[in-house]
Design a protein around this motif. Structure first.
Motif, PDB file in Angstrom:
ATOM      1  N   PHE A 180     -13.835   3.087   0.807  1.00  0.00           N
ATOM      2  CA  PHE A 180     -12.715   3.958   1.151  1.00  0.00           C
ATOM      3  C   PHE A 180     -12.462   5.072   0.138  1.00  0.00           C
ATOM      4  CE2 PHE A 180      -8.296   5.163   1.483  1.00  0.00           C
ATOM      5  CZ  PHE A 180      -8.119   5.294   2.850  1.00  0.00           C
ATOM      6  N   PRO A 181     -12.379   4.810  -1.182  1.00  0.00           N
ATOM      7  CA  PRO A 181     -12.063   5.913  -2.119  1.00  0.00           C
ATOM      8  C   PRO A 181     -13.079   7.045  -2.069  1.00  0.00           C
ATOM      9  CG  PRO A 181     -11.779   3.785  -3.184  1.00  0.00           C
ATOM     10  CD  PRO A 181     -12.460   3.514  -1.886  1.00  0.00           C
ATOM     11  N   ALA A 182     -14.376   6.701  -2.019  1.00  0.00           N
ATOM     12  CA  ALA A 182     -15.403   7.747  -2.002  1.00  0.00           C
ATOM     13  C   ALA A 182     -15.321   8.576  -0.722  1.00  0.00           C
ATOM     14  CB  ALA A 182     -16.789   7.113  -2.134  1.00  0.00           C
ATOM     15  N   VAL A 183     -15.121   7.915   0.423  1.00  0.00           N
ATOM     16  CA  VAL A 183     -15.035   8.655   1.686  1.00  0.00           C
ATOM     17  C   VAL A 183     -13.789   9.531   1.709  1.00  0.00           C
ATOM     18  CG1 VAL A 183     -14.763   8.385   4.180  1.00  0.00           C
ATOM     19  CG2 VAL A 183     -16.389   6.958   2.951  1.00  0.00           C
ATOM     20  N   ALA A 184     -12.667   9.010   1.205  1.00  0.00           N
ATOM     21  CA  ALA A 184     -11.442   9.808   1.169  1.00  0.00           C
ATOM     22  C   ALA A 184     -11.596  11.024   0.259  1.00  0.00           C
ATOM     23  CB  ALA A 184     -10.273   8.935   0.705  1.00  0.00           C
ATOM     24  N   GLU A 185     -12.267  10.853  -0.863  1.00  0.00           N
ATOM     25  CA  GLU A 185     -12.497  11.998  -1.757  1.00  0.00           C
ATOM     26  C   GLU A 185     -13.416  13.029  -1.110  1.00  0.00           C
ATOM     27  OE1 GLU A 185     -11.076  12.763  -4.431  1.00  0.00           O
ATOM     28  OE2 GLU A 185     -10.081  10.911  -5.060  1.00  0.00           O
TER      29      GLU A 185
ATOM     30  N   ASP B  51      -4.238   5.560  -4.187  1.00  0.00           N
ATOM     31  CA  ASP B  51      -3.554   4.314  -3.830  1.00  0.00           C
ATOM     32  C   ASP B  51      -4.542   3.177  -3.616  1.00  0.00           C
ATOM     33  OD1 ASP B  51      -1.149   5.612  -3.990  1.00  0.00           O
ATOM     34  OD2 ASP B  51      -0.984   5.980  -1.825  1.00  0.00           O
ATOM     35  N   VAL B  52      -5.672   3.475  -2.971  1.00  0.00           N
ATOM     36  CA  VAL B  52      -6.670   2.433  -2.731  1.00  0.00           C
ATOM     37  C   VAL B  52      -7.283   1.963  -4.038  1.00  0.00           C
ATOM     38  CG1 VAL B  52      -8.888   1.951  -1.654  1.00  0.00           C
ATOM     39  CG2 VAL B  52      -7.148   3.184  -0.397  1.00  0.00           C
ATOM     40  N   ARG B  53      -7.573   2.898  -4.956  1.00  0.00           N
ATOM     41  CA  ARG B  53      -8.131   2.493  -6.254  1.00  0.00           C
ATOM     42  C   ARG B  53      -7.126   1.638  -7.029  1.00  0.00           C
ATOM     43  NH1 ARG B  53     -10.319   7.923  -6.248  1.00  0.00           N
ATOM     44  NH2 ARG B  53     -12.599   7.836  -6.143  1.00  0.00           N
ATOM     45  N   GLU B  54      -5.857   2.016  -6.985  1.00  0.00           N
ATOM     46  CA  GLU B  54      -4.836   1.224  -7.676  1.00  0.00           C
ATOM     47  C   GLU B  54      -4.676  -0.147  -7.040  1.00  0.00           C
ATOM     48  OE1 GLU B  54      -2.192   0.180 -10.497  1.00  0.00           O
ATOM     49  OE2 GLU B  54      -3.403   2.015 -10.416  1.00  0.00           O
ATOM     50  N   ALA B  55      -4.760  -0.210  -5.709  1.00  0.00           N
ATOM     51  CA  ALA B  55      -4.664  -1.502  -5.028  1.00  0.00           C
ATOM     52  C   ALA B  55      -5.863  -2.388  -5.369  1.00  0.00           C
ATOM     53  CB  ALA B  55      -4.573  -1.304  -3.519  1.00  0.00           C
ATOM     54  N   GLY B  56      -7.050  -1.803  -5.453  1.00  0.00           N
ATOM     55  CA  GLY B  56      -8.224  -2.580  -5.839  1.00  0.00           C
ATOM     56  C   GLY B  56      -8.140  -3.082  -7.266  1.00  0.00           C
ATOM     57  N   ARG B  57      -7.613  -2.248  -8.179  1.00  0.00           N
ATOM     58  CA  ARG B  57      -7.446  -2.680  -9.568  1.00  0.00           C
ATOM     59  C   ARG B  57      -6.419  -3.813  -9.670  1.00  0.00           C
ATOM     60  NH1 ARG B  57      -5.857   1.791 -11.259  1.00  0.00           N
ATOM     61  NH2 ARG B  57      -7.923   2.677 -11.569  1.00  0.00           N
TER      62      ARG B  57
ATOM     63  N   LEU C 201      -4.074  -0.791   4.242  1.00  0.00           N
ATOM     64  CA  LEU C 201      -4.458   0.458   3.581  1.00  0.00           C
ATOM     65  C   LEU C 201      -5.127   1.424   4.557  1.00  0.00           C
ATOM     66  CD1 LEU C 201      -5.808  -0.969   0.209  1.00  0.00           C
ATOM     67  CD2 LEU C 201      -3.653   0.219   0.605  1.00  0.00           C
ATOM     68  N   VAL C 202      -5.978   0.886   5.421  1.00  0.00           N
ATOM     69  CA  VAL C 202      -6.631   1.744   6.409  1.00  0.00           C
ATOM     70  C   VAL C 202      -5.621   2.264   7.421  1.00  0.00           C
ATOM     71  CG1 VAL C 202      -8.379   1.794   8.218  1.00  0.00           C
ATOM     72  CG2 VAL C 202      -8.845   0.606   6.088  1.00  0.00           C
ATOM     73  N   CYS C 203      -4.688   1.411   7.819  1.00  0.00           N
ATOM     74  CA  CYS C 203      -3.636   1.852   8.748  1.00  0.00           C
ATOM     75  C   CYS C 203      -2.787   2.957   8.117  1.00  0.00           C
ATOM     76  CB  CYS C 203      -2.763   0.668   9.138  1.00  0.00           C
ATOM     77  SG  CYS C 203      -3.589  -0.591  10.122  1.00  0.00           S
ATOM     78  N   ARG C 204      -2.456   2.800   6.846  1.00  0.00           N
ATOM     79  CA  ARG C 204      -1.675   3.824   6.166  1.00  0.00           C
ATOM     80  C   ARG C 204      -2.458   5.127   6.041  1.00  0.00           C
ATOM     81  NH1 ARG C 204      -1.178   1.703   1.227  1.00  0.00           N
ATOM     82  NH2 ARG C 204       0.040   0.011   2.119  1.00  0.00           N
ATOM     83  N   PHE C 205      -3.766   5.005   5.791  1.00  0.00           N
ATOM     84  CA  PHE C 205      -4.616   6.189   5.697  1.00  0.00           C
ATOM     85  C   PHE C 205      -4.677   6.929   7.035  1.00  0.00           C
ATOM     86  CE2 PHE C 205      -9.010   7.716   6.450  1.00  0.00           C
ATOM     87  CZ  PHE C 205      -9.014   8.785   5.570  1.00  0.00           C
ATOM     88  N   ALA C 206      -4.915   6.177   8.126  1.00  0.00           N
ATOM     89  CA  ALA C 206      -5.007   6.804   9.440  1.00  0.00           C
ATOM     90  C   ALA C 206      -3.676   7.422   9.861  1.00  0.00           C
ATOM     91  CB  ALA C 206      -5.467   5.766  10.469  1.00  0.00           C
ATOM     92  N   GLN C 207      -2.584   6.708   9.618  1.00  0.00           N
ATOM     93  CA  GLN C 207      -1.284   7.253   9.974  1.00  0.00           C
ATOM     94  C   GLN C 207      -0.925   8.464   9.130  1.00  0.00           C
ATOM     95  OE1 GLN C 207       1.308   3.892   9.580  1.00  0.00           O
ATOM     96  NE2 GLN C 207       0.588   2.914  11.473  1.00  0.00           N
ATOM     97  N   GLY C 208      -1.327   8.450   7.849  1.00  0.00           N
ATOM     98  CA  GLY C 208      -1.070   9.609   6.996  1.00  0.00           C
ATOM     99  C   GLY C 208      -1.817  10.845   7.468  1.00  0.00           C
ATOM    100  N   ILE C 209      -3.085  10.677   7.881  1.00  0.00           N
ATOM    101  CA  ILE C 209      -3.841  11.821   8.402  1.00  0.00           C
ATOM    102  C   ILE C 209      -3.230  12.309   9.709  1.00  0.00           C
ATOM    103  CG2 ILE C 209      -6.069  12.537   9.321  1.00  0.00           C
ATOM    104  CD1 ILE C 209      -7.414  10.833   7.309  1.00  0.00           C
TER     105      ILE C 209
END
Length: 308
Positions: free
Chosen positions: A167-172, A259-265, A231-239
């Motif tokens: 997810f982080p790489a694709v979002a970037e 947010d995804v990187r922070e959640a993974g950490r 996280l994916v739902c939030r990403f899709a709804q945000g877009i």
């Protein structure tokens, strides 16, 4: 009756049998309506529970009806077709609920065969009980059916974990494409063509929905509805909200990736905290005994050499 009469009767019976065989073979060789219409309906969505078996060979022709009947019986006993359909979509499997039930029946038969083989081995050794063997076969059948459902859940979890890692790489990449001046659809197309993985396949489905005429916001809302990850739902709804209201999409994508990187950490820290005791097992039972052994062994050898 004379011998000639018996010969005439026998000839009539043989002729009738050959006629019946010829009529049946001609009926089998005649193409069915479903086979003639199916090539023109491949692009239409399948109706739940009516999909044929994938195998069209001799095995599927012989055991297909029995497997379909057993699959309907499993569906009536277990139920939960909506949950199975949702998990099949989340796992990315191009199957219907009926095909999944057939797979459950096959796995159950494999478990039944293993249990039956064990019962046969026990009977050869002389320690078999018919009642216990029958119960063991039923347990093997039930475990095979349940294990296929558990395997589907594990496939969903593995796919969701892979999507979170991508997810982080694709979002970037999406953020970079949007910041370079491309629109949402063009950015999606570029990322889908340049990347691979489970998340890229989901974005390819979203892109296909958009190209068929669905609005971008509705396509992402539908992805959020069929996805089971917050996280994916939030990403899709945000877009979807950014496209509908004109919010800067690049900033939204950068924030989602952060947010995804922070959640993974945070998840990694929580996992390490939960497994703190397990992490101490190799230290206590492997490293510490070896250290003590190397510390005290020279002294023991020295004492044994100095004592008379």
């Amino acid at each position: 009756m004379t011998l000639a009469s018996w010969g005439a009767v026998l000839g009539l019976v043989v002729a009738a049998g050959l006629l019946l065989v010829w009529a049946r073979v001609s009926a089998i060789r005649r193409p069915q309506l479903a086979i003639r219409v199916l090539p023109y309906l491949r692009d239409l969505p399948e109706l739940g529970g009516t999909a044929p078996l994938a195998s069209t060979g001799a095995v599927g022709g012989v055991f297909g009806p029995l497997l379909r009947v057993a699959a309907h019986a499993v569906e009536r006993v277990l139920g939960g077709a909506a949950s199975v359909r949702r998990r099949l979509e989340q796992a990315g499997l191009d199957q219907s609920v009926h095909e999944f039930r057939v797979q459950q029946v096959v796995w159950g038969l494999v478990g039944f065969a293993v249990a039956a083989g064990y019962g046969v081995v026990r009977s050869l050794t002389g320690g078999a009980d018919p009642l216990s063997s029958a119960l063991l076969c039923l347990v093997g059948l039930a475990l095979g059916v349940i294990w296929r459902d558990h395997h589907l859940s594990s496939q969903v979890r593995d796919r969701e974990r892979a999507m979170l890692l991508e997810f982080p790489a694709v979002a970037e990449l999406l953020a970079l494409a949007v910041a370079a001046g491309e629109g949402p659809v063009a950015a999606l197309d570029r990322v889908v063509r340049r990347s691979g993985g489970e998340l890229s396949r989901e974005l390819a489905r979203v892109l296909a929905d958009v190209r068929t005429g669905r609005p971008v916001g509705d396509a992402f809302d539908q992805w959020a509805a069929r996805s089971g990850q917050p996280l994916v739902c939030r990403f899709a709804q945000g877009i979807a909200v950014a496209v509908e209201r004109g919010t800067p999409l690049a900033d939204v994508l950068h924030a989602q990736a952060a947010d995804v990187r922070e959640a993974g950490r945070r998840e990694l820290i929580e996992t390490a905290a939960r497994k703190e005791v397990l992490m101490m097992v190799p230290v206590v039972f492997l490293v510490l005994p070896v250290t003590v052994f190397f510390a005290f062994w020279p002294g023991v050898i020295g004492l044994s050499l100095t004592t008379p």
